[in-house]
Design a protein around this motif. Structure first.
Motif, short mmCIF file in Angstrom:
data_model
loop_
_atom_site.label_atom_id
_atom_site.label_comp_id
_atom_site.label_asym_id
_atom_site.label_seq_id
_atom_site.Cartn_x
_atom_site.Cartn_y
_atom_site.Cartn_z
N SER A 16 0.81 -1.22 0.00
CA SER A 16 0.00 0.00 0.00
C SER A 16 0.85 1.27 0.00
N TRP A 17 2.18 1.11 0.16
CA TRP A 17 3.03 2.29 0.15
C TRP A 17 2.98 2.96 -1.21
N SER A 18 3.03 4.28 -1.19
CA SER A 18 3.15 5.02 -2.45
C SER A 18 4.55 4.78 -3.01
N LYS A 19 4.73 5.14 -4.26
CA LYS A 19 6.05 4.99 -4.88
C LYS A 19 7.09 5.79 -4.09
N ASP A 20 6.71 6.97 -3.64
CA ASP A 20 7.64 7.81 -2.88
C ASP A 20 7.99 7.17 -1.53
N GLN A 21 6.99 6.59 -0.84
CA GLN A 21 7.24 5.94 0.44
C GLN A 21 8.18 4.74 0.24
#
Length: 122
Positions: A16-21
């Motif tokens: 579920s992490w964003s690409k940035d995370q």
């Protein structure tokens, strides 16, 4: 001695992490990896694809192939490191460094017996 550091985490949470995370976590892990590489202690590192891409071979008669991982768990094996350490305490220190860079989850640390052709296990 070689140690495997097995990385467990909730696959849905990590997915579920964003690409940035995700990139931020990988950047922190890269610092630990770079330090180990400079020391000549880092072996293979792998980030496993999701368990939805996995298959399990059950050793029955006849063998049975199942979709997905072998067991239902809250945390899945998401990757691993092979690290050259002097002892278990040293390997646990590496796992702590990785854990500081990666929120949540767990690390299982195991000595690795290397099989060499001819029957030698080291």
């Amino acid at each position: 001695m070689l140690y495997a550091i097995l990385c467990y985490h909730d696959e849905d949470f990590v997915g579920s992490w964003s690409k940035d995370q995700d990139e931020a976590v990988m950047k922190k892990l890269a610092v630990v990896q770079d330090n180990l590489t400079k020391q000549g202690r880092l072996g293979p590192v792998a980030r496993l694809l999701p368990t939805t891409a996995a298959a399990t071979l059950r050793k029955e008669d006849p063998p049975l192939v199942l979709d997905g991982p072998y067991a239902e768990t809250k945390e899945q094996l998401l990757g691993f490191y092979i690290v050259d350490c002097t002892n278990l305490d040293d390997a646990l220190d590496v796992a702590r460094d990785l854990g500081a860079a990666n929120p949540g989850g767990a690390y299982e640390v195991r000595p690795v017996g290397v099989f060499r052709p001819g029957g030698n296990l080291t």
